[in-house]
Design a protein around this motif. Structure first.
Motif, mmCIF file in Angstrom:
data_model
loop_
_atom_site.group_PDB
_atom_site.id
_atom_site.type_symbol
_atom_site.label_atom_id
_atom_site.label_comp_id
_atom_site.label_asym_id
_atom_site.label_seq_id
_atom_site.Cartn_x
_atom_site.Cartn_y
_atom_site.Cartn_z
ATOM 1 N N ALA A 141 0.831 -1.209 0.000
ATOM 2 C CA ALA A 141 0.000 0.000 0.000
ATOM 3 C C ALA A 141 0.865 1.258 0.000
ATOM 4 N N TYR A 142 1.961 1.250 0.752
ATOM 5 C CA TYR A 142 2.886 2.390 0.741
ATOM 6 C C TYR A 142 3.525 2.564 -0.629
ATOM 7 N N GLN A 143 3.880 1.454 -1.251
ATOM 8 C CA GLN A 143 4.487 1.538 -2.585
ATOM 9 C C GLN A 143 3.489 2.077 -3.604
ATOM 10 N N LEU A 144 2.237 1.656 -3.497
ATOM 11 C CA LEU A 144 1.198 2.169 -4.394
ATOM 12 C C LEU A 144 1.008 3.668 -4.223
ATOM 13 N N ALA A 145 0.931 4.095 -2.960
ATOM 14 C CA ALA A 145 0.591 5.486 -2.671
ATOM 15 C C ALA A 145 1.742 6.442 -2.944
ATOM 16 N N TYR A 146 2.975 6.013 -2.616
ATOM 17 C CA TYR A 146 4.072 6.979 -2.570
ATOM 18 C C TYR A 146 5.218 6.686 -3.529
ATOM 19 N N ARG A 147 5.137 5.631 -4.292
ATOM 20 C CA ARG A 147 6.219 5.299 -5.220
ATOM 21 C C ARG A 147 5.630 5.072 -6.605
ATOM 22 N N ASP A 148 5.363 6.155 -7.304
ATOM 23 C CA ASP A 148 4.669 6.046 -8.595
ATOM 24 C C ASP A 148 5.565 5.512 -9.711
ATOM 25 N N ASP A 149 6.852 5.285 -9.405
ATOM 26 C CA ASP A 149 7.733 4.697 -10.412
ATOM 27 C C ASP A 149 7.574 3.185 -10.487
ATOM 28 N N LYS A 150 6.818 2.600 -9.558
ATOM 29 C CA LYS A 150 6.598 1.154 -9.549
ATOM 30 C C LYS A 150 5.216 0.847 -10.109
ATOM 31 N N ASN A 151 5.124 -0.075 -11.078
ATOM 32 C CA ASN A 151 3.792 -0.414 -11.591
ATOM 33 C C ASN A 151 3.123 -1.449 -10.679
ATOM 34 N N ILE A 152 1.822 -1.574 -10.829
ATOM 35 C CA ILE A 152 1.034 -2.377 -9.891
ATOM 36 C C ILE A 152 1.419 -3.857 -9.950
ATOM 37 N N LEU A 153 1.678 -4.373 -11.136
ATOM 38 C CA LEU A 153 2.045 -5.789 -11.243
ATOM 39 C C LEU A 153 3.370 -6.060 -10.526
ATOM 40 N N ASP A 154 4.342 -5.181 -10.707
ATOM 41 C CA ASP A 154 5.631 -5.368 -10.036
ATOM 42 C C ASP A 154 5.475 -5.329 -8.517
ATOM 43 N N ILE A 155 4.617 -4.442 -8.023
ATOM 44 C CA ILE A 155 4.351 -4.358 -6.582
ATOM 45 C C ILE A 155 3.704 -5.657 -6.105
ATOM 46 N N ALA A 156 2.749 -6.158 -6.888
ATOM 47 C CA ALA A 156 2.074 -7.414 -6.524
ATOM 48 C C ALA A 156 3.077 -8.561 -6.421
ATOM 49 N N LEU A 157 3.910 -8.719 -7.439
ATOM 50 C CA LEU A 157 4.879 -9.818 -7.465
ATOM 51 C C LEU A 157 5.903 -9.677 -6.343
ATOM 52 N N ALA A 158 6.332 -8.439 -6.075
ATOM 53 C CA ALA A 158 7.350 -8.209 -5.035
ATOM 54 C C ALA A 158 6.819 -8.502 -3.641
ATOM 55 N N ASN A 159 5.494 -8.516 -3.503
ATOM 56 C CA ASN A 159 4.906 -8.742 -2.189
ATOM 57 C C ASN A 159 4.216 -10.095 -2.068
ATOM 58 N N GLY A 160 4.601 -11.022 -2.937
ATOM 59 C CA GLY A 160 4.218 -12.415 -2.752
ATOM 60 C C GLY A 160 2.958 -12.861 -3.467
ATOM 61 N N TYR A 161 2.435 -12.045 -4.396
ATOM 62 C CA TYR A 161 1.229 -12.434 -5.138
ATOM 63 C C TYR A 161 1.614 -12.954 -6.517
ATOM 64 N N ASP A 162 0.882 -13.958 -6.980
ATOM 65 C CA ASP A 162 1.223 -14.610 -8.246
ATOM 66 C C ASP A 162 0.738 -13.839 -9.455
ATOM 67 N N SER A 163 -0.238 -12.943 -9.244
ATOM 68 C CA SER A 163 -0.819 -12.238 -10.379
ATOM 69 C C SER A 163 -1.435 -10.920 -9.928
ATOM 70 N N HIS A 164 -1.679 -10.064 -10.896
ATOM 71 C CA HIS A 164 -2.368 -8.791 -10.646
ATOM 72 C C HIS A 164 -3.748 -9.056 -10.053
ATOM 73 N N GLU A 165 -4.435 -10.091 -10.586
ATOM 74 C CA GLU A 165 -5.799 -10.388 -10.136
ATOM 75 C C GLU A 165 -5.830 -10.821 -8.669
ATOM 76 N N ALA A 166 -4.911 -11.696 -8.281
ATOM 77 C CA ALA A 166 -4.871 -12.174 -6.890
ATOM 78 C C ALA A 166 -4.578 -11.012 -5.940
ATOM 79 N N PHE A 167 -3.655 -10.145 -6.333
ATOM 80 C CA PHE A 167 -3.317 -8.972 -5.517
ATOM 81 C C PHE A 167 -4.518 -8.046 -5.395
ATOM 82 N N SER A 168 -5.199 -7.803 -6.492
ATOM 83 C CA SER A 168 -6.353 -6.886 -6.491
ATOM 84 C C SER A 168 -7.467 -7.400 -5.590
#
Length: 288
Positions: free
Chosen positions: A64-91
């Motif tokens: 959530a911090y990466q989403l809010a304050y680090r706009d250089d990271k895309n959502i899929l990369d944030i999901a994968l970096a935090n242990g989720y297998d896909s954008h859908e599972a993270f969402s």
């Protein structure tokens, strides 16, 4: 602090330091010298949740911090970096805890739904910090410091929106934390202040006059003067314990009085660039 409490603090510290790795329960058991036959039950009793859920909550907070304050990271990369297998599972998981999709949260951060779910962790950290409520206090002469300020006025849970705008302004003006110190002026205690009356300034040092801007950033100064300072290492979840210590026990035991300027923080290292247990914040109480 008892040995068992100290062990569970080590559990949190180990998880925070190893958020990018799969949770190794055998290693955790070794770290805290607990039998694997009793580890899960003892952790659940102490944390109020299974240790696996604790790790997931801490990863989700970082996301959530990466989403809010680090706009250089895309959502899929944030999901994968935090242990989720896909954008859908993270969402799916993110919306369950925040009532917003990751995309919606990135546009307008709101921590309100998160608070009740995260409360057991917040309560635990505060409880543990209160057990260790003696802090090293230094008396320093703080120099007059010119700052660029964005004023947050309103509910603390919406502070993320203001931080986001200030980061945007800071980037536009090339005042990165590497060359400009980061401060917060803390006017009110969120525990006793009505949300609509809460005041909190987000600041960075700047020797230049702030030009008129659409972000609402203005010039202010931190005046020179004596301050009591405590270096807080760890999550913001427990920083209120340091503040309360300075205002209560330390101030009552000292020969000082407070000056007419709010308590303020200097952010030395930031989450999520460093793990929460390695964050550094200097807490300054202006005194005379």
């Amino acid at each position: 602090m008892s040995k068992i409490q100290d062990r569970f603090l080590q559990v949190i510290s180990y998880i925070e330091t190893n958020l990018d790795a799969d949770l190794d329960l055998n290693m955790l058991c070794q770290q805290v010298h607990l039998s694997k036959y009793h580890f899960h039950r003892q952790c659940s009793a102490f944390f109020g949740m299974p240790v696996i859920k604790l790790a997931r909550l801490l990863r989700l907070k970082r996301a959530a911090y990466q989403l809010a304050y680090r706009d250089d990271k895309n959502i899929l990369d944030i999901a994968l970096a935090n242990g989720y297998d896909s954008h859908e599972a993270f969402s799916r998981t993110f919306k369950k805890y925040f009532d917003k999709s990751p995309f919606e949260f990135r546009k307008a951060p709101d921590w309100t739904p998160w608070q009740s779910i995260y409360d057991p962790v917040l309560t635990l950290r505060t409880k543990m910090m209160n057990k260790h409520c003696e802090f090293k206090v230094e008396i320093i002469d703080f120099p007059e410091t010119s700052i660029a300020v964005m004023e947050h006025r309103g509910a603390p849970n919406l502070l993320g929106n203001t931080i986001q705008k200030f980061i945007e302004w800071r980037k536009l003006n090339r005042l990165s934390p590497n060359i400009s110190k980061t401060f917060n002026l803390v006017y009110d205690d969120p525990n006793v202040t009505a949300p609509e009356d809460y005041r909190f300034d987000i600041c960075c040092s700047s020797d230049h006059k702030v030009e008129p801007n659409n972000h609402g950033v203005v010039n202010k100064e931190i005046p020179s003067g004596k301050c009591a300072v405590v270096r807080h290492v760890g999550s913001d979840d427990s920083i209120g314990v340091v503040v309360n210590f300075l205002y209560s026990k330390w101030l009552l035991d000292s020969n000082f009085e407070v000056r007419d300027f709010p308590i303020f923080f200097e952010r030395v290292s930031f989450f999520p660039e460093v793990s929460e247990n390695k964050m550094i914040t200097d807490v300054y109480l202006p005194i005379k």
